[in-house]
Design a protein around this motif. Structure first.
Motif, mmCIF file in Angstrom:
data_model
loop_
_atom_site.group_PDB
_atom_site.id
_atom_site.type_symbol
_atom_site.label_atom_id
_atom_site.label_comp_id
_atom_site.label_asym_id
_atom_site.label_seq_id
_atom_site.Cartn_x
_atom_site.Cartn_y
_atom_site.Cartn_z
ATOM 1 N N ALA A 48 0.865 -1.177 0.000
ATOM 2 C CA ALA A 48 0.000 0.000 0.000
ATOM 3 C C ALA A 48 0.903 1.228 0.000
ATOM 4 O O ALA A 48 1.627 1.470 0.960
ATOM 5 C CB ALA A 48 -0.906 0.009 1.220
ATOM 6 N N VAL A 49 0.857 1.980 -1.106
ATOM 7 C CA VAL A 49 1.764 3.114 -1.269
ATOM 8 C C VAL A 49 0.963 4.366 -1.612
ATOM 9 O O VAL A 49 0.157 4.366 -2.540
ATOM 10 C CB VAL A 49 2.797 2.842 -2.388
ATOM 11 C CG1 VAL A 49 3.750 4.015 -2.541
ATOM 12 C CG2 VAL A 49 3.562 1.552 -2.116
ATOM 13 N N ALA A 50 1.204 5.431 -0.841
ATOM 14 C CA ALA A 50 0.662 6.756 -1.129
ATOM 15 C C ALA A 50 1.817 7.598 -1.641
ATOM 16 O O ALA A 50 2.744 7.908 -0.898
ATOM 17 C CB ALA A 50 0.065 7.367 0.133
ATOM 18 N N PHE A 51 1.775 7.919 -2.921
ATOM 19 C CA PHE A 51 2.851 8.691 -3.533
ATOM 20 C C PHE A 51 2.659 10.178 -3.262
ATOM 21 O O PHE A 51 1.526 10.659 -3.194
ATOM 22 C CB PHE A 51 2.897 8.433 -5.046
ATOM 23 C CG PHE A 51 3.335 7.043 -5.394
ATOM 24 C CD1 PHE A 51 4.682 6.736 -5.514
ATOM 25 C CD2 PHE A 51 2.399 6.034 -5.597
ATOM 26 C CE1 PHE A 51 5.086 5.450 -5.840
ATOM 27 C CE2 PHE A 51 2.802 4.744 -5.918
ATOM 28 C CZ PHE A 51 4.147 4.454 -6.033
ATOM 29 N N ASN A 52 3.757 10.914 -3.134
ATOM 30 C CA ASN A 52 3.691 12.357 -2.918
ATOM 31 C C ASN A 52 2.990 13.072 -4.066
ATOM 32 O O ASN A 52 2.516 14.190 -3.910
ATOM 33 C CB ASN A 52 5.078 12.948 -2.701
ATOM 34 C CG ASN A 52 5.678 12.521 -1.374
ATOM 35 O OD1 ASN A 52 4.991 11.986 -0.507
ATOM 36 N ND2 ASN A 52 6.964 12.758 -1.219
ATOM 37 N N SER A 53 2.889 12.428 -5.221
ATOM 38 C CA SER A 53 2.182 12.994 -6.382
ATOM 39 C C SER A 53 0.671 12.996 -6.181
ATOM 40 O O SER A 53 -0.054 13.645 -6.921
ATOM 41 C CB SER A 53 2.513 12.193 -7.638
ATOM 42 O OG SER A 53 1.990 10.869 -7.524
ATOM 43 N N GLY A 54 0.198 12.223 -5.190
ATOM 44 C CA GLY A 54 -1.238 12.113 -4.940
ATOM 45 C C GLY A 54 -1.848 10.814 -5.425
ATOM 46 O O GLY A 54 -3.044 10.586 -5.278
ATOM 47 N N THR A 55 -1.059 9.936 -5.995
ATOM 48 C CA THR A 55 -1.544 8.635 -6.461
ATOM 49 C C THR A 55 -1.482 7.616 -5.332
ATOM 50 O O THR A 55 -0.532 7.603 -4.544
ATOM 51 C CB THR A 55 -0.697 8.142 -7.655
ATOM 52 O OG1 THR A 55 -0.874 9.054 -8.749
ATOM 53 C CG2 THR A 55 -1.091 6.743 -8.099
#
Length: 142
Positions: free
Chosen positions: A84-91
């Protein structure tokens, strides 16, 4: 189950503490909400890509929570999270032990998704891109 207590921040992403957690509830209103066998919940408001296996063999399906067009998400019930990854790009990207991949990109006008966890953790995709993170009582934007 993961042994980490809190999400882990990296340069361009956060690893959410969902590894090994199973989807115990799926609900739909104007959002698609996945509840996990912990205090984590992921609410998706924007269209979401759901794929299974490789993109070459199995094209993704677009789930549209606002239109309640999310029937394919029922395949996630009982699935356990591998990543589960929340990217700093908002994805947001979730990978499950069933081979399913769920990806929600930021929306230009509103928060596309948010994830809430124990002890006040909250992540939200910002309108137009970016990530807001709350750890207990504070917030930051990436």
């Amino acid at each position: 189950m993961s042994t980490e207590e809190s999400p882990v921040e990296h340069e361009d992403r956060w690893l959410l503490n969902l590894r090994g957690r199973g989807v115990t509830k799926i609900s739909v209103d104007f959002r698609l909400v996945l509840a996990f066998d912990s205090d984590w919940e992921v609410a998706l408001e924007a269209p979401v890509n759901l794929s299974h296996g490789t993109a070459h063999a199995n094209p993704s399906v677009l789930l549209d929570p606002e239109a309640q067009d999310v029937a394919e998400s029922l395949a996630l019930f009982g699935a356990k999270v591998l990543s589960a990854v929340a990217f700093n790009s908002g994805t947001l990207r979730l990978v499950f032990d069933t081979g399913h991949h769920l990806t929600c990109s930021p929306d230009p006008a509103f928060e596309a998704w948010q994830a809430t966890g124990p002890t006040g953790w909250r992540f939200a995709s910002l309108p137009g891109g970016g990530l807001a993170v709350w750890a207990g009582s504070g917030a930051s934007e990436s």
